[in-house]
Design an enzyme around this catalytic site. Structure first.
Site, PDB file in Angstrom:
ATOM      1  N   CYS A 186      42.666  36.453  44.811  1.00  0.00           N
ATOM      2  CA  CYS A 186      41.485  37.038  45.445  1.00  0.00           C
ATOM      3  C   CYS A 186      41.632  36.934  46.970  1.00  0.00           C
ATOM      4  O   CYS A 186      41.969  35.858  47.487  1.00  0.00           O
ATOM      5  CB  CYS A 186      40.220  36.318  44.998  1.00  0.00           C
ATOM      6  SG  CYS A 186      38.772  36.971  45.862  1.00  0.00           S
ATOM      7  N   GLU A 193      42.972  27.083  41.371  1.00  0.00           N
ATOM      8  CA  GLU A 193      42.722  27.463  42.776  1.00  0.00           C
ATOM      9  C   GLU A 193      42.945  26.259  43.694  1.00  0.00           C
ATOM     10  O   GLU A 193      43.500  26.392  44.790  1.00  0.00           O
ATOM     11  CB  GLU A 193      41.287  27.988  42.947  1.00  0.00           C
ATOM     12  CG  GLU A 193      41.040  28.439  44.379  1.00  0.00           C
ATOM     13  CD  GLU A 193      39.584  28.748  44.681  1.00  0.00           C
ATOM     14  OE1 GLU A 193      38.859  29.246  43.797  1.00  0.00           O
ATOM     15  OE2 GLU A 193      39.164  28.452  45.818  1.00  0.00           O
ATOM     16  N   ASN A 226      32.913  28.990  37.949  1.00  0.00           N
ATOM     17  CA  ASN A 226      31.611  29.489  38.423  1.00  0.00           C
ATOM     18  C   ASN A 226      30.626  29.672  37.292  1.00  0.00           C
ATOM     19  O   ASN A 226      29.427  29.516  37.481  1.00  0.00           O
ATOM     20  CB  ASN A 226      31.806  30.741  39.287  1.00  0.00           C
ATOM     21  CG  ASN A 226      32.009  31.981  38.464  1.00  0.00           C
ATOM     22  OD1 ASN A 226      31.056  32.644  38.112  1.00  0.00           O
ATOM     23  ND2 ASN A 226      33.248  32.285  38.121  1.00  0.00           N
TER      24      ASN A 226
HETATM   25  S1  SF4 Z   1      34.608  34.352  42.276  1.00  0.00           S
HETATM   26 FE1  SF4 Z   1      36.756  34.067  42.823  1.00  0.00          FE
HETATM   27  S2  SF4 Z   1      37.659  36.076  42.467  1.00  0.00           S
HETATM   28 FE2  SF4 Z   1      35.450  36.401  42.589  1.00  0.00          FE
HETATM   29  S3  SF4 Z   1      35.052  36.930  44.769  1.00  0.00           S
HETATM   30 FE3  SF4 Z   1      34.765  34.721  44.479  1.00  0.00          FE
HETATM   31  S4  SF4 Z   1      36.763  33.859  45.073  1.00  0.00           S
HETATM   32 FE4  SF4 Z   1      37.088  36.013  44.633  1.00  0.00          FE
END
Ligand code: SF4
Length: 322
Positions: free
Chosen positions: A101, A131, A229
């Protein structure tokens, strides 16, 4: 089955972020352009459905580069990789497409730049998350992981004059702020990022859960167990006093969770496709939900460009996952 459910409230925004969209599209376009198999280092994004869909189209997911045959096309996952992995992939001569990303890359670039200026780092993140391994692996030394406030008390950088904080992009915004405050209290000269490293998608999905949770009796989060997340969304709802469960698919929903619940909040982590949300809605309707209402929320318009070699060809990706 359960007559008490009045409505399902859909969080806005929810589900795919720009980084996930881009990462999946990179694999789909690579498959369309070069044909199967395409090798992907680590799950492209942390979602079981997405990974299985791409496997069925010819993607092969590996952890060790030694499992990739010479001359193969290799994609790095959205979580990013260390310098050592990048070097090994180059040494092995693969055709590489980097689906890291851009918001993770931004953290990598900042680490490299400040390291040149003599900075050491405190990284706030979860041990073992790819990550975190990728970001910490931008340097061979001088980057120290703290997972919680307790870790801040014991972390021991070699010097404290030039010390900077970086964070994993998908943390709990509130936890990260608390840990950053503890870092600041112990190391008052610490340099903090101008804009925090927690990404817009993580922030927006957590903000939506904060608004939604007090309005509902139960929060369902669609997301895989490995998704940082998504886990944070479930924890946040629970912290706000609302019973909450995370499911990888509609099949994991248990009718007893819905007993006596009038309003159901539904959200999805940044790696969970909308098709799974729709399946959950159908199942909750079968449990007795009468209506579905979208919450008002921020509209996300951010889009990241594809890497060179995949963007100009205009190969329509067959059956794009959405
Ligand atoms: S959740 Fe991960 S992949 Fe999605 S915008 Fe945020 S950093 Fe990028």
């Amino acid at each position: 089955m359960n007559r008490s459910i009045e409505e399902v409230i859909l969080a806005e925004p929810r589900g795919f972020c720009a980084g996930v969209d881009r990462a999946i599209e990179i694999v789909e376009r690579a498959l369309a352009k070069f044909g199967a198999p395409i090798y992907v280092r680590h799950e492209i994004v942390h979602n079981t459905y997405v990974v299985n869909q791409l496997k069925s189209k010819g993607a092969i997911f590996i952890e060790e580069l030694s499992d990739v045959p010479p001359g193969a096309t290799l994609v790095f996952s959205a979580h990013g990789v260390s310098k050592a992995v990048q070097q090994e992939a180059r040494d092995r001569g693969f055709d590489i497409f980097d689906a890291t990303c851009p918001l993770v890359t931004k953290v990598h670039v900042e680490v490299a730049k400040l390291a040149k200026e003599g900075y050491e780092f405190i990284m706030i993140g979860h041990k073992g998350h790819p990550e975190v391994e990728g970001t910490m692996g931008q340097l061979s030394s001088g980057i120290h992981l703290v997972e919680d406030v307790e870790d801040v008390a014991t972390v021991s950088p070699a010097q404290t004059e030039k010390l900077a904080v970086v964070t994993q992009t998908t943390l709990s915004v509130d936890d990260a702020a608390e840990i950053a405050a503890a870092v600041r209290a112990r190391f008052p000269k610490v340099r903090e990022p101008k804009q925090q490293d927690i990404c817009y998608a993580t922030q927006n999905r957590q903000d939506a859960v904060k608004i939604m949770s007090p309005q509902v009796d139960l929060v369902i989060v669609v997301g895989s167990p490995t998704s940082s997340n998504s886990n944070r969304l479930r924890e946040l709802a629970e912290r706000l006093g609302t019973e909450s469960y995370m499911v990888d698919s509609a099949d994991e929903l248990k009718p007893e969770w819905f007993e006596g619940k009038g309003r159901i909040g539904l959200t999805a982590g940044a790696s969970a496709p909308e098709v799974l949300v729709r399946e959950v809605i159908e199942r909750v309707r079968a449990f007795g939900a009468v209506s579905v209402r979208k919450m008002d929320g921020i509209e996300e318009t951010i889009k990241f460009p594809l890497p060179k070699g995949l963007k100009l060809d205009d190969i329509p990706p067959p059956g794009h996952i959405s």
